[in-house]
Design a protein around this motif. Structure first.
Motif, PDB file in Angstrom:
ATOM      1  N   UNK A  55       0.438   3.170  11.608  1.00 47.02           N
ATOM      2  CA  UNK A  55       1.329   2.227  10.735  1.00 47.02           C
ATOM      3  C   UNK A  55       1.361   0.864  11.656  1.00 47.02           C
ATOM      4  N   UNK A  56       0.859   0.788  12.694  1.00 47.58           N
ATOM      5  CA  UNK A  56       0.559  -0.386  13.474  1.00 47.58           C
ATOM      6  C   UNK A  56      -0.427  -1.336  12.621  1.00 47.58           C
ATOM      7  N   UNK A  57      -1.349  -0.567  12.145  1.00 46.54           N
ATOM      8  CA  UNK A  57      -2.673  -0.990  11.350  1.00 46.54           C
ATOM      9  C   UNK A  57      -1.772  -1.799   9.871  1.00 46.54           C
ATOM     10  N   UNK A  58      -1.022  -0.892   9.331  1.00 48.63           N
ATOM     11  CA  UNK A  58      -0.312  -1.198   8.294  1.00 48.63           C
ATOM     12  C   UNK A  58       0.566  -2.653   8.282  1.00 48.63           C
ATOM     13  N   UNK A  59       1.203  -2.590   9.312  1.00 49.85           N
ATOM     14  CA  UNK A  59       1.975  -3.634   9.676  1.00 49.85           C
ATOM     15  C   UNK A  59       1.477  -4.779  10.106  1.00 49.85           C
ATOM     16  N   UNK A  60       0.137  -4.612  10.676  1.00 45.23           N
ATOM     17  CA  UNK A  60      -0.739  -5.695  11.144  1.00 45.23           C
ATOM     18  C   UNK A  60      -1.306  -6.490   9.934  1.00 45.23           C
ATOM     19  N   UNK A  61      -1.656  -5.807   8.855  1.00 49.36           N
ATOM     20  CA  UNK A  61      -2.346  -6.361   7.836  1.00 49.36           C
ATOM     21  C   UNK A  61      -1.148  -6.881   6.906  1.00 49.36           C
ATOM     22  N   UNK A  62       0.218  -6.406   6.938  1.00 52.15           N
ATOM     23  CA  UNK A  62       1.102  -7.222   6.089  1.00 52.15           C
ATOM     24  C   UNK A  62       1.882  -8.278   7.104  1.00 52.15           C
ATOM     25  N   UNK A  63       1.431  -8.418   8.302  1.00 45.26           N
ATOM     26  CA  UNK A  63       1.784  -9.531   9.108  1.00 45.26           C
ATOM     27  C   UNK A  63       3.126  -9.279   9.462  1.00 45.26           C
ATOM     28  N   UNK A  64       3.605  -8.063   9.574  1.00 44.44           N
ATOM     29  CA  UNK A  64       5.119  -7.849  10.128  1.00 44.44           C
ATOM     30  C   UNK A  64       5.126  -7.182  11.216  1.00 44.44           C
ATOM     31  N   UNK A  65       4.137  -7.098  12.381  1.00 42.18           N
ATOM     32  CA  UNK A  65       4.403  -6.547  13.581  1.00 42.18           C
ATOM     33  C   UNK A  65       5.567  -7.051  14.313  1.00 42.18           C
ATOM     34  N   UNK A  66       6.082  -6.119  15.188  1.00 42.66           N
ATOM     35  CA  UNK A  66       7.291  -6.577  16.065  1.00 42.66           C
ATOM     36  C   UNK A  66       6.842  -7.662  17.033  1.00 42.66           C
ATOM     37  N   UNK A 229      -5.758  -0.104  -2.846  1.00 44.79           N
ATOM     38  CA  UNK A 229      -4.756   0.562  -2.269  1.00 44.79           C
ATOM     39  C   UNK A 229      -5.085   1.309  -0.877  1.00 44.79           C
ATOM     40  N   UNK A 230      -4.520   1.038   0.037  1.00 43.65           N
ATOM     41  CA  UNK A 230      -4.665   1.762   1.385  1.00 43.65           C
ATOM     42  C   UNK A 230      -3.330   2.950   1.650  1.00 43.65           C
ATOM     43  N   UNK A 231      -3.877   3.952   1.461  1.00 55.45           N
ATOM     44  CA  UNK A 231      -2.933   5.288   1.526  1.00 55.45           C
ATOM     45  C   UNK A 231      -3.001   5.560   3.085  1.00 55.45           C
ATOM     46  N   UNK A 232      -2.305   5.555   3.583  1.00 59.49           N
ATOM     47  CA  UNK A 232      -1.776   5.976   5.024  1.00 59.49           C
ATOM     48  C   UNK A 232      -0.798   7.294   5.023  1.00 59.49           C
ATOM     49  N   UNK A 233      -1.217   8.312   5.739  1.00 55.98           N
ATOM     50  CA  UNK A 233      -0.618   9.481   5.753  1.00 55.98           C
ATOM     51  C   UNK A 233      -0.984  10.558   6.756  1.00 55.98           C
ATOM     52  N   UNK A 234      -0.182  11.575   7.002  1.00 53.72           N
ATOM     53  CA  UNK A 234      -0.597  12.362   8.000  1.00 53.72           C
ATOM     54  C   UNK A 234      -0.974  13.616   7.369  1.00 53.72           C
ATOM     55  N   UNK A 235      -0.936  13.589   5.720  1.00 48.30           N
ATOM     56  CA  UNK A 235      -1.113  14.543   5.017  1.00 48.30           C
ATOM     57  C   UNK A 235      -2.548  14.584   4.218  1.00 48.30           C
ATOM     58  N   UNK A 236      -3.607  15.431   4.911  1.00 50.64           N
ATOM     59  CA  UNK A 236      -4.927  15.377   4.465  1.00 50.64           C
ATOM     60  C   UNK A 236      -5.077  15.612   2.779  1.00 50.64           C
ATOM     61  N   UNK A 237      -4.422  16.545   2.252  1.00 48.19           N
ATOM     62  CA  UNK A 237      -4.314  16.861   0.941  1.00 48.19           C
ATOM     63  C   UNK A 237      -4.016  15.488   0.152  1.00 48.19           C
TER      64      UNK A 237
END
Lengths: 739, 337
Positions: A55-66, A229-237
């Motif tokens: 999620x940190x990676x996602x927010x860094x890309x979107x430039x919305x980190x805390x 698309x970058x899909x981020x998930x804990x769900x492998x399937x």
């Protein structure tokens, strides 16, 4: 390093990116040396457990980190231009200084025009206080300076693209289902036609079948709008279904980059262990392996391989010498491991190839009846009424959460109760757990009928029936030590024991549930334990009374993927050791198959199918069970193609005396709308609540279909040919509000 | 809107038993406390016969439940009894003093709300910066200072040393008060265009209003700050940020409304404590409102007045919370189902 090429070839390129947080003076390295490129129209999946940095990676890309974040190294490129590096950071400030203002101006053309982000929508991605229409049209109003009316028209059009009707415009988020909200979020993400969408857990906390709707939606939009698309998930399937290639993250690092969306050839011990720890529907797996330990703390430097402390193949040097992502295993396949234990051969999944011994159930019919529930019905009176669309129904409405459920449990039996949110599975589990009183119906425990109004006799049954709850973060009192927590049931039900005896009992119990040495845990408090350890304490607390029946209500769904197998295996071990019975409640049919002898599928308060675990998962008959199985095995192709668009319908059954599943059923006929089917015993020991159970069974499986792999085409053929089944009905079932 | 109307009706009906309970409690309390109201009326040096006659006149010899029904019956007619201290009906006294207190409370609100909004949102956006820490410490100090102490300090500073503001009363005694329109001095002088009165009444209200507003500022700004911080971390705000909406829209529209919810609830509850604050403030500044009236009445054991003041402040509490509920429903669509 992988992908070491010209950043301009990629829509998005992360070059050796590292991100840290400063928390109370300590540095937390959330992302370490991540290099990753996403090409046009490419879908890249990132898999990892909570806290792995995805999620940190996602927010860094979107430039919305805390604000307390820092880019400690590397760069983020968008279409060849650097949009973030250690100088600029990637944090978002609500109060900008001059430097930040200049940076923000540069970002202005990338925010939402270039990169948009989809958060887990079912819970908190929409502002609860504004209508969907207002939140959507604000995008056009403020970003394109459209006037209000134009903005609203564009929003309405967006909604129709994701298959939502226009009344959704004026709805508030709480009036929509989880799946609808997620579609709104996705519609918002494509509003300004971005090049890249980051989907952070886009389907988490949705029901399995609804997840497929979202997946199909995202796929469709990717093709239509040429999205990356970058899909981020804990769900492998899920990730494998949505992505062209996959990156696996662990402790802030990419530890394996796969060139494809399949996990057949994974090399890193962590990836392999993660896959081996998941129960499967398609393979006969009698044992899943749990990963010991828990993910490391990201505070400070991790010397050597981050997975080494949990790795079965770790050598001495693993914990000291650092590892690089290397492509030694194959083209475009990078692994961060110095040992590569699976390299030599296709070390296949550890399966014994033996089907679960279903025979034991039939042979032991003399075992004593432990529990028999018959005709259990639970009605909740709703004062406010419920909303359908924008229209609320009459002031008072009864909600039938459990409708005529019967269950026989013998000693040592485990029954899995599988259903989605709102199916009534928890309601039923609370009744079996003696925590709630049925409106009607009979519950017998060890031959004695339970009288729910007699509190005294109810108390005497408490040690016999124990419940494990879903959330170990809430089910354990945070102010009590493990000793106190586990000893408490004994204090209540065995007041004659001395403190010493209790302490010994607690120590023995902790060892049994795998918290060894017990002295390490006995004085700790819940917040000092990991989720898996907490759930073990909760289990110890249940089992210390030696119950005959354990009701386990989603015991693993709140845990990290790598910790789930451990708890599942523990439950199985306990069952074998003490001959206790279990009612296992879950939304995950694969884990139900793994742990249960029999499975019951529940839909809208009714059991729609039951049979042995293998029967129900390998030869499902009720169309709902079929959909559940298909959605759970991560099949190729679309669910809507094989089962029809209606499978995603959220329209409720309008009449009392019709099949509750009819509005979504691909096989529904006129009779389904006019009469509620009774459970049909279409083959010995198997029942389904469907008018056509027999026909479906003989059509699908009599021709020798044995695995669910073939189910898709078979069912599709069945729906098309409708052999042995009357012609389709023609009633429309779309959900419409009545004004 | 139909749902909202239903919600309001439901809330209003729910207030009825509360008010009835309030009347009962007020009545019982004032009859349980020691002290004989008749004694207060006719003075302490009387012979027993005169006392008996006075008690009979005041209905005190009747059974308690009968006294209650007489009280309730009179109450419904707007008759709150007669105060012998001020020698006029209690209702007349209340009617003239209520707007005076209202004026003070409104002035305190006018001062407190903008400052609290400014501080609350400002510190949330500057979290853990020096300004934030300074504000936190000063709110803590402000909340712990009793109002009578602050009031006295202010009088010493602004009147005694600086001679900037008058220490007490509503108006310079040399001026003639404006005609009674609303009963609020500032408004009345404004309506009649009396500039001298206006200036004097504003100068008079400043100190008590500030003294009264300090606690509210401290509390409200803290609530808003934590509410804001909570909201700014939510996914929907992060989404708005990623969308690139202007920051003022995100903060003032999307985040603020969410942060307002807890502030509404807390402010309404704060109104419960406000009556106590009003009594102290009005006594310190000799502000001729309800609080000052309560203070004098308690000193003189003037039962009808005390009962009336307690009843009115209880009623106010119910009404303010009712209004807060409605406001909440307007802000949060999830409430009015």
């Amino acid at each position: 390093m992988p992908d070491k090429t010209d950043p301009a070839e990629y829509v998005l390129y992360l070059d050796d990116l590292s991100v840290s947080y400063t928390l109370k003076g300590a540095e937390i390295r959330a992302v370490t040396n991540v290099t990753l490129g996403v090409r046009e129209h490419e879908s890249v999946g990132i898999v990892g457990e909570s806290g792995c940095g995805k999620s940190t990676l996602a927010m860094a890309i979107a430039h919305i980190l805390p604000q307390n974040s820092r880019i400690t190294g590397g760069r983020i490129y968008y279409k060849g231009n650097v949009i973030a590096d250690s100088g600029t950071g990637a944090s978002y400030s609500f109060r900008m200084n001059r430097r930040e203002r200049a940076l923000e101006e540069k970002l202005n053309s990338i925010r939402w025009f270039g990169i948009s982000i989809v958060f887990q929508g079912a819970i908190n991605s929409l502002n609860p206080l504004f209508t969907v229409g207002e939140q959507m049209s604000d995008i056009f109003y403020y970003r394109l300076s459209d006037d209000r009316e134009v903005a609203r028209q564009k929003s309405r059009k967006l909604l129709s693209i994701v298959g939502l009707e226009s009344w959704v415009m004026d709805a508030f988020p709480h009036q929509l289902s989880g799946g609808m909200k997620q579609r709104v979020i996705i519609a918002m993400a494509i509003a300004l036609k971005p090049a890249l969408i980051i989907a952070d857990e886009p389907t988490t906390s949705l029901d399995v079948i609804t997840q497929y709707k979202i997946v199909e939606e995202l796929e469709k939009l990717r093709n239509e709008y040429n999205l990356s698309i970058i899909n981020i998930s804990h769900d492998i399937s899920l990730v494998s279904h949505l992505s062209d290639r996959i990156q696996v993250m662990y402790a802030g690092r990419i530890i394996e980059a796969l060139p494809e969306s399949r996990f057949a050839n994974v090399q890193h011990p962590y990836t392999r262990a993660l896959i081996d720890s998941m129960p499967s529907l398609t393979e006969d797996v009698t044992n899943i392996e749990s990963i010991p330990g828990a993910p490391p703390s990201l505070m400070g430097e991790i010397a050597g391989c981050a997975f080494a402390p949990r790795c079965a193949f770790a050598r001495l040097e693993c914990s000291s010498s650092s590892t690089e992502l290397d492509s030694i295993v194959g083209k475009d396949h990078y692994v961060r491991c110095n040992v590569l234990p699976f390299r030599s051969g296709a070390a296949a999944r550890k399966t014994t190839g033996q089907a679960a011994d279903a025979t034991t159930i039939n042979s032991s019919d003399e075992r004593k009846h432990l529990l028999s529930a018959s005709g259990i019905r639970r009605v909740f009176k709703s004062k406010q009424g419920i909303r359908i669309g924008l229209k609320s129904t009459a002031a008072s409405m009864d909600i039938v959460a459990a409708n005529d459920i019967s269950l026989e449990l013998r000693e040592g039996d485990t029954v899995g109760l599988v259903g989605e949110t709102g199916s009534g599975k928890t309601t039923f589990s609370r009744i079996v757990g003696l925590l709630d009183e049925p409106t009607s119906g009979k519950l017998e425990l060890m031959g004695a009928e339970i009288n729910f109004s007699d509190r005294k006799s109810l108390t005497s049954f408490r040690p016999v029936v124990q419940t494990i709850f879903q959330d170990p973060f809430q089910s354990l009192n945070p102010r009590h030590s493990v000793q106190k927590l586990v000893a408490e049931p004994l204090e209540i039900h065995s007041p004659e024991m001395t403190d010493d005896e209790r302490r010994h009992a607690v120590e023995r119990m902790l060892v049994t549930v795998g918290l060894t040495p017990s002295s390490d845990y006995i004085n700790k408090f819940p917040h000092q334990l990991s989720g898996g350890q907490r759930q073990r304490v909760a289990i110890a607390r249940n089992l210390i009374l030696n119950p005959k029946l354990v009701v386990a209500d989603e015991p693993i769904s709140m845990l990290d993927v790598s910790l789930r197998a451990g708890v599942l295996n523990l439950l199985r071990k306990m069952k074998e050791m003490s001959n206790m019975s279990m009612l296992y409640i879950t939304h995950d049919i694969a884990s139900a198959r793994y742990i249960s002898d029999r499975i019951m599928v529940i839909y809208k308060g009714q059991i729609v199918e039951e049979g042995t675990s293998d029967e129900v998962t390998q030869t499902p008959v009720h169309p709902y069970s079929v959909a559940l199985v298909l959605a759970s095995i991560g099949m190729e192709g679309n669910l809507s193609e094989s089962l029809g668009e209606n499978i995603f319908s959220e329209s409720p059954a309008k009449a009392e005396n019709m099949c509750k599943f009819a509005p979504r059923c691909p096989l529904a006929r006129d009779i389904c709308l006019s009469s509620m089917p009774d459970p049909v015993e279409f083959s010995p020991g198997r029942k389904a609540r469907c008018h056509f159970a027999g026909e479906i069974y003989s059509n699908l499986y009599a021709k020798g279909y044995v695995t669910s792999r073939d189910l898709t085409s078979a069912f599709k053929g069945l729906a098309a040919s409708a052999s042995g089944i009357p012609q389709p009905r023609t009633t429309e079932t779309a959900l419409k509000p009545e004004d | 809107m139909k749902g909202l109307a239903k919600y309001i009706t439901y809330r209003a009906l729910a207030a009825v038993p509360t008010i009835l309970g309030l009347i009962v409690v007020t009545f019982v309390l004032s009859h349980v406390v020691p002290g004989n109201p008749a004694l207060v009326v006719i003075g302490p040096e009387v012979n027993p016969t005169e006392l008996k006659i006075a008690e009979a006149e005041m209905g005190l010899n009747k059974p308690l439940y009968l006294q209650f029904f007489i009280y309730l019956f009179k109450l419904l007619q707007g008759n709150l009894g007669y105060t012998y201290i001020w020698d006029q009906p209690v209702s007349a006294e209340i009617a003239s003093r209520f707007p005076v207190s209202m004026e003070l409370a409104l002035a305190a609100l006018v001062i407190a709300v903008p400052i609290a909004l400014f501080l609350g949102i400002g510190t949330a956006l500057r979290v853990n910066k020096p300004v934030d820490h300074a504000t936190r410490v000063s709110s803590l100090v402000a909340i712990s200072m009793p109002v009578f102490w602050v009031g006295t300090l202010m009088i010493i500073l602004f009147y005694f040393y600086l001679r900037w503001l008058p220490p007490s009363g509503q108006l310079n005694p040399l001026l003639t008060a404006p005609p009674h329109i609303t009963g609020m001095m500032i408004l009345d002088s404004l309506f009649t265009g009396n500039l001298a009165d206006l200036l004097s009444s504003v100068r008079h209200i400043l100190m008590p209003a500030i003294a009264l507003s300090i606690g509210l500022i401290a509390l409200l700004s803290r609530i808003l700050r934590s509410g804001m911080l909570d909201v700014l971390g939510q996914d929907y705000i992060r989404t708005s940020a990623a969308i690139g909406l202007p920051r003022r829209v995100i903060v003032n529209k999307y985040a603020f409304r969410n942060a307002l919810l807890p502030a509404i609830t807390v402010s309404a509850l704060y109104a419960a404590g406000l009556m106590g604050g009003v009594v102290l403030t009005e006594s310190v500044f000799a502000w001729p409102g309800l609080g000052y009236y309560a203070y004098i009445s308690i000193q003189n054991t003037d039962y009808p007045s005390i009962m009336a003041v307690v009843l009115i402040s209880g009623l106010l509490f119910v009404v303010i919370n009712f209004l807060a509920d409605i406001l909440y429903a307007f802000v949060d669509p999830r409430v009015a189902l």
